[in-house]
Motif scaffolding. Structure first.
Motif: not given
Ligand SMILES: Nc1ncnc2c1ncn2[C@@H]1O[C@H](COP(=O)(O)OP(=O)(O)OP(=O)(O)O)[C@@H](O)[C@H]1O
Ligand SMILES: [Mg+2]
Length: 590
Positions: A513-528
Motif C-alpha cells: 500500500l505504501d508503494a502504491l500511493t499516488g499511483d494513477r495508472l491509465p489502464s486496468a492492465a497497467a494497474r494489474h
C-alpha cells in the motif's frame, strides 16, 4: 470583368511545364539526396538479379556515386528505354502491383536521377558487347558501343548540379555519407544472399560476403560482439511470419541503438511496429531505454500496400493491429527463451538438461506439473491456474532428473553448471518473476486461495495508504487478501495469501500500500502489472534467506515455467551465465 479581378497577377494564366522542368519536379519526389540515388541504383541491381554489387561514393555521394552489378544487364534499346519516364520491365498492369516482388515498379528512378545529374550507364547482356550512354540533365549526350562483362555500371556525377535549391539543402559530406551508409546497410540486412562492397572516398567501408543468417550479416557489419547481443525471434501468427534478432534485455542501452525492419523483403520505417516490438520488453528493461531490433515480417501480399510512399520507405497494412500484435508476440516469445538471459562471454544456455542439448522449448517446460506445495498451497481450493510453482519446501525434489545440482552462494544466488558454462540465478529476482506471473494470472483470470488468520489483524494506515487501499481493494481481494475497512484509516485483515512459509503477509500488505500511493495508472492492465510487481517484490524470498535443497529446486522449476525466466520485473536479470570460454580466457587457458 470587375475592376478587382483585373488586378489579378498575370501569372495566373495556365501553361503546361516544359518536360525537362516537369521531370525535375518529379525527380524531387524520388531523389531527395545522394542516399536516395544510392538506394534506387542498388535496388535496380538487385532487381536485375545481381549476386555481387559494388558501390563507390565520393564526398558523401555529392561528387559521385557509382554502382556496378553483375545482373542481367540491358541491351542498347533497353538502355535507352530505361531512361524514359514510366518505362519499367517489372510490372505491366496495375494489378501486378499487388504482391510485386521487385523493389522497383514505377519506372521513375533512372529518369529522375538522369534529369538532375551527369549520368553514365554502361551495360551488357552478355560478356563482350555492351553499350554506354551518357546523359546530362536528362538529355542524352551520346550512345556508344563498349566492351564489358555482363551487368551494369551506373555512374552519377554532380547530383543536383542543375537544381540549386536542392544543392543548397544538401548536408555535409559526412552526414550524406552516413545516410547513404544507413540505406546500404538496410539493403544488406534485407538481401543477405548478395555480396556487397562499399567504398567511400577510395577507402573500403563495407565488404560483405553472402551471409546465411541475420546474425552473420549483423556480425559482418558491426562485428561479432555486437551480433552476440541478440536473441533470435521466429514466430508464426496466422498467415504472418515474424523473425529476426532482438536485443537481450540485459544489454539494452549499453551500445548504439540500431533498428531494422523489413516487410515482405523491403526495408521500411514504421514507428507503430517498432513501438509494438518495444512494448514486448515491458517489465524486462527499465522504461525509457530502447532496444536494438532487426525484424522481418512476411505476410500475404494482398494485405500490404507497397505503393504509398514516394521513396517506398513506408508501407500500409490492411490490418495494422494484427501485424503489431504478431510482432509483439514474436518479440515477447524470444525474450521468454532462457537464451535471452544475461551472460558474460560466449553464447547462452538453456533450461533443458545438459544430456539432451535439444533446443529449449519453454512451452514444454511450462506444461510440466507444478510442485504440489506451491504458492497459495494452504487455504481455499486452488484453481488449476493458481496451483503455482512457488517454493516447495519438500526435499523430494532431489529425485528430479531435470534439475541440475544446485548450490546456494552467499544466501543470494543459486549456481549450477550447464552446457557452455556456469549459471547463476538471483534467488530474489527469480522468485519475484515467478510470483509476478502467478499474480498476473490471478488478477486476470480469477481469485487466489488464501489462508484465514486465526486472529484478524488491524492495520492503521496513513491517508495516502488508505487511498491506495480503496483503489486496489478489489484486486487485493483477488490476490487473496481478505480486507475490510474498519473505520477511519484502519483496515481489518482476515485472510492472506501464503506464497511460501516465510511470507510475512501483513508487512507485505503494508509495504504494498505504501508503494502504491499516488499511483494513477491509465489502464486496468497497467494497474494489474503494477500491483502484481509490487506484491511479488514484497512477497518474494530475499537475498540472505537460506534455502533448502527442495526450495532451490522448486525455484529452478518454477523459473523455468515462467514466460520470461531470464528477466525480473524491474528490468534486471534473473540469470547470468559465465561461459567456460570466458573463464578459460580469464585463467589464461586460452
Ligand atoms: N542495374 C540494372 N540492370 C538491369 N536493368 C536495369 C538496371 N537498372 C535499371 N534497369 C532497367 O531499367 C528499368 C527502369 O529502371 P528504374 O529504376 O527507372 O525503374 P524501375 O526500377 O522499373 O521502377 P522504380 O522507379 O520503382 O525504381 C527497370 O525496369 C529495368 O528494366
Ligand atoms: Mg528502380
Amino acid at each position: 470583368m470587375s475592376a478587382g479581378s483585373a488586378e489579378l497577377p498575370r501569372a495566373a494564366r495556365i501553361a503546361v511545364l516544359p518536360p525537362a522542368v516537369a521531370d525535375q519536379i518529379a525527380a524531387g519526389e524520388v531523389v531527395e539526396r545522394p542516399a536516395s540515388a544510392v538506394k534506387e541504383l542498388v535496388e535496380n541491381a538487385l532487381d536485375a538479379g545481381a549476386s555481387t554489387i559494388e558501390v563507390a561514393l565520393e564526398n558523401g555521394g555529392r561528387t559521385s556515386i557509382r554502382v556496378s552489378d553483375d545482373g542481367c544487364g540491358m541491351d542498347r534499346d533497353e538502355l535507352l528505354l530505361a531512361l524514359e519516364r514510366h518505362a519499367t520491365s517489372k510490372i505491366r498492369t496495375a494489378a501486378d502491383l499487388v504482391g510485386v516482388r521487385s523493389f522497383g515498379f514505377r519506372g521513375e528512378a533512372l529518369p529522375a536521377i538522369a534529369s538532375v545529374s551527369h549520368l553514365e550507364i554502361s551495360s551488357s547482356t552478355g560478356d563482350g558487347d555492351g553499350t554506354t550512354v551518357r546523359v546530362a540533365g536528362g538529355s542524352v549526350l551520346d550512345v556508344s558501343p563498349t566492351t564489358r562483362r555482363t551487368g551494369t555500371t551506373v555512374s552519377v556525377a554532380r547530383l543536383f548540379y542543375n537544381v540549386p535549391a536542392r544543392l543548397k539543402f544538401l548536408r555535409s559530406a559526412r552526414s550524406e555519407w552516413r545516410s547513404a551508409a544507413d540505406s546500404l546497410i538496410a539493403t544488406a540486412l534485407c538481401r543477405r544472399d548478395v555480396r556487397l562492397g562499399v567504398s567511400h572516398d577510395g577507402k573500403n567501408a563495407l565488404s560483405l560476403p553472402p551471409a546465411s543468417t541475420m546474425r552473420v550479416r549483423v556480425a559482418g557489419i558491426w562485428g561479432g560482439a555486437f551480433a552476440e547481443r541478440f536473441v533470435e525471434a521466429d514466430d508464426v501468427s496466422g498467415p504472418m511470419h515474424v523473425s529476426g534478432l532482438v536485443e537481450r534485455p540485459a544489454d539494452v542501452g549499453t551500445a548504439s541503438r540500431r533498428v531494422f525492419l523489413a516487410v515482405n523483403g523491403r526495408p521500411v520505417r514504421d514507428a507503430g511496429i517498432v513501438r509494438a516490438a518495444e512494448s514486448a520488453y515491458r517489465s524486462t528493461i527499465t522504461p525509457g531505454v530502447r532496444p536494438s531490433l532487426f525484424l522481418e515480417i512476411v505476410l500475404p501480399a494482398d494485405v500490404v500496400d507497397v505503393n504509398v510512399h514516394p521513396a517506398k520507405a513506408e508501407v500500409r497494412f490492411r490490418d495494422r493491429w494484427s501485424v503489431e500484435r504478431a510482432v509483439e508476440h514474436a518479440v515477447r516469445r524470444a525474450l521468454g527463451e532462457p537464451s535471452s538471459a544475461a551472460f558474460v562471454g560466449g553464447r547462452s544456455w538453456s533450461f533443458a538438461p545438459t544430456a539432451t542439448p535439444a533446443p529449449v522449448d519453454v512451452e514444454v517446460l511450462s506444461a510440466r506439473p507444478a510442485p504440489a506445495d506451491g504458492l497459495f498451497s494452504a487455504g481455499r481450493a486452488a484453481g488449476p491456474d493458481v496451483a503455482g510453482s512457488g517454493l516447495d519446501a519438500q526435499p523430494t525434489a532431489a529425485l528430479r532428473p531435470d534439475v541440475p545440482p544446485l548450490v546456494q552462494l552467499r544466501r543470494t544466488y543459486l549456481m549450477f553448471e550447464r552446457g557452455e558454462g556456469v549459471v547463476l540465478i538471483d534467488q530474489h529476482s527469480a522468485h519475484e518473476r515467478i510470483l509476478f506471473e502467478q499474480f498476473m494470472n490471478v488478477l486476470e483470470r480469477g481469485a487466489a486461495p488464501s489462508q484465514r488468520l486465526l486472529f484478524p489483524a488491524t492495520l492503521h494506515l496513513g491517508p495516502a495508504e488508505a487511498d491506495a487501499f480503496e483503489s486496489n481493494r478489489e484486486l487485493l481481494q483477488r490476490l487473496g487478501f481478505d480486507v475490510e475497512p474498519f473505520g477511519g484509516h484502519s483496515i481489518i485483515v482476515s485472510a492472506v495469501p501464503m506464497p511460501h512459509p516465510r511470507f510475512d503477509a501483513l508487512r507485505c500488505l503494508r509495504d504494498t500500500l505504501d508503494a502504491l500511493t499516488g499511483d494513477r495508472l491509465p489502464s486496468a492492465a497497467a494497474r494489474h502489472e503494477r500491483l502484481a510487481a509490487t506484491v511479488a517484490c514484497k512477497a518474494a524470498i530475499k537475498a540472505g534467506d537460506q534455502l533448502s535443497l527442495g526450495e532451490m529446486q522448486a525455484l529452478f522449476v518454477g523459473l523455468a515455467s515462467t514466460t520470461l525466466p531470464a528477466h525480473d520485473v524491474h528490468g534486471r536479470s534473473t540469470i547470468v551465465q559465465i561461459t567456460w570460454d570466458e573463464l578459460e580466457r580469464r585463467f589464461g587457458r586460452k
